[in-house]
Each structure stands twice: as C-alpha cells, then as structure tokens.
Design a protein around this motif. Structure first.
Motif, PDB file in Angstrom:
ATOM      1  N   LYS A   1      -6.375   2.112  -1.371  1.00 30.05           N
ATOM      2  CA  LYS A   1      -6.919   1.125  -2.308  1.00 30.05           C
ATOM      3  C   LYS A   1      -6.532  -0.302  -1.939  1.00 30.05           C
ATOM      4  O   LYS A   1      -7.341  -1.223  -2.031  1.00 30.05           O
ATOM      5  N   SER A   2      -5.277  -0.480  -1.545  1.00 34.40           N
ATOM      6  CA  SER A   2      -4.796  -1.810  -1.186  1.00 34.40           C
ATOM      7  C   SER A   2      -3.570  -1.674  -0.292  1.00 34.40           C
ATOM      8  O   SER A   2      -3.019  -0.583  -0.129  1.00 34.40           O
ATOM      9  N   VAL A   3      -3.151  -2.807   0.274  1.00 37.28           N
ATOM     10  CA  VAL A   3      -2.011  -2.824   1.206  1.00 37.28           C
ATOM     11  C   VAL A   3      -1.076  -3.965   0.821  1.00 37.28           C
ATOM     12  O   VAL A   3      -1.523  -5.053   0.449  1.00 37.28           O
ATOM     13  N   SER A   4       0.213  -3.726   0.913  1.00 39.89           N
ATOM     14  CA  SER A   4       1.201  -4.775   0.667  1.00 39.89           C
ATOM     15  C   SER A   4       2.320  -4.647   1.701  1.00 39.89           C
ATOM     16  O   SER A   4       2.500  -3.592   2.315  1.00 39.89           O
ATOM     17  N   ALA A   5       3.063  -5.734   1.885  1.00 42.36           N
ATOM     18  CA  ALA A   5       4.153  -5.730   2.858  1.00 42.36           C
ATOM     19  C   ALA A   5       5.381  -5.072   2.251  1.00 42.36           C
ATOM     20  O   ALA A   5       5.788  -5.390   1.137  1.00 42.36           O
ATOM     21  N   GLY A   6       5.974  -4.135   3.000  1.00 45.68           N
ATOM     22  CA  GLY A   6       7.202  -3.488   2.561  1.00 45.68           C
ATOM     23  C   GLY A   6       8.397  -4.070   3.288  1.00 45.68           C
ATOM     24  O   GLY A   6       8.275  -5.024   4.064  1.00 45.68           O
ATOM     25  N   GLU A   7       9.554  -3.507   3.057  1.00 46.04           N
ATOM     26  CA  GLU A   7      10.775  -4.017   3.686  1.00 46.04           C
ATOM     27  C   GLU A   7      10.752  -3.793   5.196  1.00 46.04           C
ATOM     28  O   GLU A   7      11.185  -4.636   5.966  1.00 46.04           O
ATOM     29  N   HIS A   8      10.262  -2.618   5.616  1.00 46.43           N
ATOM     30  CA  HIS A   8      10.228  -2.303   7.042  1.00 46.43           C
ATOM     31  C   HIS A   8       8.840  -1.897   7.531  1.00 46.43           C
ATOM     32  O   HIS A   8       8.649  -1.742   8.736  1.00 46.43           O
ATOM     33  N   ASP A   9       7.900  -1.694   6.641  1.00 38.92           N
ATOM     34  CA  ASP A   9       6.574  -1.247   7.053  1.00 38.92           C
ATOM     35  C   ASP A   9       5.570  -1.587   5.956  1.00 38.92           C
ATOM     36  O   ASP A   9       5.952  -1.900   4.826  1.00 38.92           O
ATOM     37  N   ALA A  10       4.296  -1.504   6.302  1.00 39.72           N
ATOM     38  CA  ALA A  10       3.248  -1.757   5.313  1.00 39.72           C
ATOM     39  C   ALA A  10       3.223  -0.624   4.288  1.00 39.72           C
ATOM     40  O   ALA A  10       3.449   0.541   4.624  1.00 39.72           O
ATOM     41  N   ILE A  11       2.969  -0.981   3.030  1.00 36.82           N
ATOM     42  CA  ILE A  11       2.898  -0.009   1.941  1.00 36.82           C
ATOM     43  C   ILE A  11       1.445   0.123   1.508  1.00 36.82           C
ATOM     44  O   ILE A  11       0.780  -0.874   1.216  1.00 36.82           O
ATOM     45  N   LEU A  12       0.948   1.361   1.462  1.00 40.24           N
ATOM     46  CA  LEU A  12      -0.431   1.620   1.079  1.00 40.24           C
ATOM     47  C   LEU A  12      -0.496   2.166  -0.334  1.00 40.24           C
ATOM     48  O   LEU A  12       0.227   3.113  -0.677  1.00 40.24           O
ATOM     49  N   ASP A  13      -1.349   1.569  -1.157  1.00 35.76           N
ATOM     50  CA  ASP A  13      -1.600   2.087  -2.497  1.00 35.76           C
ATOM     51  C   ASP A  13      -2.745   3.091  -2.381  1.00 35.76           C
ATOM     52  O   ASP A  13      -3.886   2.716  -2.110  1.00 35.76           O
ATOM     53  N   MET A  14      -2.428   4.377  -2.600  1.00 36.17           N
ATOM     54  CA  MET A  14      -3.434   5.431  -2.450  1.00 36.17           C
ATOM     55  C   MET A  14      -3.785   6.077  -3.785  1.00 36.17           C
ATOM     56  O   MET A  14      -3.998   7.301  -3.878  1.00 36.17           O
ATOM     57  N   GLY A  15      -3.841   5.238  -4.806  1.00 39.66           N
ATOM     58  CA  GLY A  15      -4.286   5.707  -6.120  1.00 39.66           C
ATOM     59  C   GLY A  15      -3.402   6.794  -6.702  1.00 39.66           C
ATOM     60  O   GLY A  15      -2.192   6.600  -6.882  1.00 39.66           O
ATOM     61  N   LYS A  16      -3.973   7.968  -6.965  1.00 40.64           N
ATOM     62  CA  LYS A  16      -3.230   9.068  -7.589  1.00 40.64           C
ATOM     63  C   LYS A  16      -2.114   9.603  -6.712  1.00 40.64           C
ATOM     64  O   LYS A  16      -1.188  10.255  -7.205  1.00 40.64           O
ATOM     65  N   LEU A  17      -2.186   9.341  -5.415  1.00 41.29           N
ATOM     66  CA  LEU A  17      -1.130   9.796  -4.510  1.00 41.29           C
ATOM     67  C   LEU A  17       0.065   8.847  -4.509  1.00 41.29           C
ATOM     68  O   LEU A  17       1.112   9.172  -3.946  1.00 41.29           O
ATOM     69  N   GLY A  18      -0.096   7.677  -5.115  1.00 42.41           N
ATOM     70  CA  GLY A  18       1.010   6.730  -5.207  1.00 42.41           C
ATOM     71  C   GLY A  18       1.091   5.785  -4.017  1.00 42.41           C
ATOM     72  O   GLY A  18       0.129   5.599  -3.280  1.00 42.41           O
ATOM     73  N   LEU A  19       2.280   5.198  -3.833  1.00 44.11           N
ATOM     74  CA  LEU A  19       2.528   4.249  -2.746  1.00 44.11           C
ATOM     75  C   LEU A  19       3.051   5.011  -1.528  1.00 44.11           C
ATOM     76  O   LEU A  19       4.028   5.760  -1.617  1.00 44.11           O
ATOM     77  N   ILE A  20       2.425   4.785  -0.386  1.00 45.63           N
ATOM     78  CA  ILE A  20       2.740   5.536   0.825  1.00 45.63           C
ATOM     79  C   ILE A  20       3.060   4.571   1.964  1.00 45.63           C
ATOM     80  O   ILE A  20       2.373   3.562   2.151  1.00 45.63           O
ATOM     81  N   ASN A  21       4.121   4.869   2.723  1.00 43.20           N
ATOM     82  CA  ASN A  21       4.423   4.080   3.914  1.00 43.20           C
ATOM     83  C   ASN A  21       3.362   4.335   4.981  1.00 43.20           C
ATOM     84  O   ASN A  21       2.925   5.476   5.173  1.00 43.20           O
ATOM     85  N   MET A  22       2.985   3.293   5.687  1.00 43.86           N
ATOM     86  CA  MET A  22       1.966   3.433   6.718  1.00 43.86           C
ATOM     87  C   MET A  22       2.388   4.465   7.758  1.00 43.86           C
ATOM     88  O   MET A  22       1.555   5.191   8.306  1.00 43.86           O
ATOM     89  N   ALA A  23       3.676   4.540   8.052  1.00 43.63           N
ATOM     90  CA  ALA A  23       4.181   5.471   9.059  1.00 43.63           C
ATOM     91  C   ALA A  23       3.989   6.938   8.660  1.00 43.63           C
ATOM     92  O   ALA A  23       4.059   7.823   9.510  1.00 43.63           O
ATOM     93  N   ASP A  24       3.749   7.192   7.355  1.00 48.90           N
ATOM     94  CA  ASP A  24       3.602   8.565   6.870  1.00 48.90           C
ATOM     95  C   ASP A  24       2.173   9.085   7.000  1.00 48.90           C
ATOM     96  O   ASP A  24       1.922  10.256   6.717  1.00 48.90           O
ATOM     97  N   ILE A  25       1.242   8.232   7.381  1.00 48.41           N
ATOM     98  CA  ILE A  25      -0.146   8.671   7.534  1.00 48.41           C
ATOM     99  C   ILE A  25      -0.257   9.630   8.728  1.00 48.41           C
ATOM    100  O   ILE A  25       0.218   9.331   9.824  1.00 48.41           O
ATOM    101  N   LYS A  26      -0.884  10.764   8.511  1.00 45.56           N
ATOM    102  CA  LYS A  26      -1.047  11.774   9.561  1.00 45.56           C
ATOM    103  C   LYS A  26      -2.426  11.745  10.216  1.00 45.56           C
ATOM    104  O   LYS A  26      -2.557  12.025  11.403  1.00 45.56           O
ATOM    105  N   GLN A  27      -3.439  11.400   9.434  1.00 42.08           N
ATOM    106  CA  GLN A  27      -4.795  11.343   9.988  1.00 42.08           C
ATOM    107  C   GLN A  27      -5.662  10.447   9.130  1.00 42.08           C
ATOM    108  O   GLN A  27      -5.507  10.419   7.899  1.00 42.08           O
ATOM    109  N   ILE A  28      -6.562   9.697   9.754  1.00 43.66           N
ATOM    110  CA  ILE A  28      -7.437   8.753   9.058  1.00 43.66           C
ATOM    111  C   ILE A  28      -8.888   9.187   9.206  1.00 43.66           C
ATOM    112  O   ILE A  28      -9.299   9.630  10.273  1.00 43.66           O
ATOM    113  N   PHE A  29      -9.653   9.043   8.122  1.00 41.06           N
ATOM    114  CA  PHE A  29     -11.082   9.412   8.146  1.00 41.06           C
ATOM    115  C   PHE A  29     -11.925   8.176   7.841  1.00 41.06           C
ATOM    116  O   PHE A  29     -11.532   7.307   7.112  1.00 41.06           O
TER     117      PHE A  29
END
Length: 223
Positions: free
Chosen positions: A195-223
């Motif tokens: 949904k949106s992206v913000s700067a984290g302490e060490h990596d970008a933070i992704l807002d993924m709605g119902k899944l919550g806030l996710i570190n960019m490094a935790d993404i396994k696959q993109i569609f």
C-alpha cells in the motif's frame, strides 16, 4: 570625550574575549588537540636525566593518527550506509500497488480464488496445505505432492472438503512437508499488496494492509 572612547572600546574587547573562549573550547573538544597538549606538557616536564625515548614519542603520535583515521573512516562508512538506506527506500516505492509473498499464514479468499505460498529448504516427496477458517477449523486440505526447494505457490479454488463453496473472507493455512519418513520444515508465505512505503531504521518498511508492516528484506517474491 574620554568617557565616550572608553565605552566604544568595550564591545570590541568583549568580542575578542568571546572569540578566544570559543577557540579554546573547540580546541579542548578536539581529542587530537588534547593529545598534543598532553604530549607537549609531558616533554616539557620530562626528567633531563631520563628523557622520553624517540620511539615512544613516535608510537604515541602514531596512536593518535590511527584514532583520527578510524574516526574519519567511521564517518565515511556512516554516510555510505545512509545513502544505501535512502536508495533502498526509493527502490521500494516501485513496489507500491504490486503484490508480494511475505512470511505469514493469512489467506484471503475472493471470488472463489485464494493464493498462498511456502518456502522449502530442500525438495520434498509430499506436501499438504490445510486451510482453516477464523475459528481454526479445517475447511480444506490440498494434497500438492512432491515440491521443489525454494519459494512455491498454491491456489485454492474456494471449494471446501464437503464440496460446498466457502464464503469469501479471511482464512489461514498450515503446511506439512515430508521427505521419506521424516517431516521437514516449511515456511508459510502470505500474499498481500503493498500500500505504501516508509523509511525504517535499517531498511524500507512496506505497509501491506492486513498483513501489517513488513521489512523489504522479508519479501520472498513479487507479482
């Protein structure tokens, strides 16, 4: 007339005193200046019969040079790290609107279709996915057979084990993987939209709605 001249001299004198004090403060705050002052004092008060050894003085100068060099190197490295973090955040903005697989067990059923995933450290002979409703009751078990190592996906058509269509909404799932007669570790992956992206302490933070806030490094696959 003399009184006026004395008054005019006062601001100039005050300014000089303040400037001198500031210079002294900066000099004291500088560790290199403190070191050199201590070294000079040590040399001035040395025992004439037992003066400082040249090798000792050289060694002390080398130490302060090393410390100063390390400080400058640390500052440079921090600038590089800050630049990398900014670059990562800018890169992450390209993911807005895309879907991605991240660690989690959430499964969203919409229009009789739900997509989930899993990650395997090695290939397995058998793998099954058990889909659970909000009460934790099993709705459907998918037998997926042999699966390769790495990131894989599965699709649920919304049909329950009873043959009825499951209601659209939120579900969860569990993975069971078997190699031979031994159960293997399998990491569940949930599909969500960035949904949106913000700067984290060490990596970008992704807002993924119902899944919550996710570190960019935790993404396994993109569609």
């Amino acid at each position: 007339m003399n009184t006026v001249q004395e008054v005019n001299k006062q601001p100039y004198s005050t300014t000089n005193i303040t400037t001198s004090a500031d210079k002294n403060k900066n000099s004291v705050d500088n560790p290199q200046d403190r070191f050199l002052k201590l070294l000079v004092t040590q040399m001035q008060n040395q025992d004439p019969l037992n003066p400082l050894d040249n090798a000792e003085v050289t060694s002390q100068l080398a130490q302060i040079s090393t410390v100063t060099g390390i400080d400058k190197l640390n500052d440079t490295l921090q600038l590089l790290l800050d630049g990398i973090e900014d670059s990562r955040t800018l890169e992450a903005t390209n993911l807005i609107g895309h879907k991605a697989l991240v660690p989690g067990t959430n499964l969203s059923l919409d229009n009789n279709a739900a997509i989930g995933g899993f990650e395997l450290p090695q290939s397995v002979d058998k793998l099954s996915v058990t889909i659970l409703d909000s009460s934790g009751i099993a709705v459907r078990t998918l037998e997926l057979g042999a699966q390769p190592s790495g990131v894989n996906t599965f699709i649920w058509d919304g049909i329950a084990d009873s043959g009825a269509n499951a209601a659209n909404g939120q579900y969860s799932f569990a993975i069971k993987a078997v190699q031979g007669d031994q159960e293997m570790t399998a990491s569940p992956l949930a599909l969500g939209q960035v949904k949106s992206v913000s700067a984290g302490e060490h990596d970008a933070i992704l807002d993924m709605g119902k899944l919550g806030l996710i570190n960019m490094a935790d993404i396994k696959q993109i569609f």
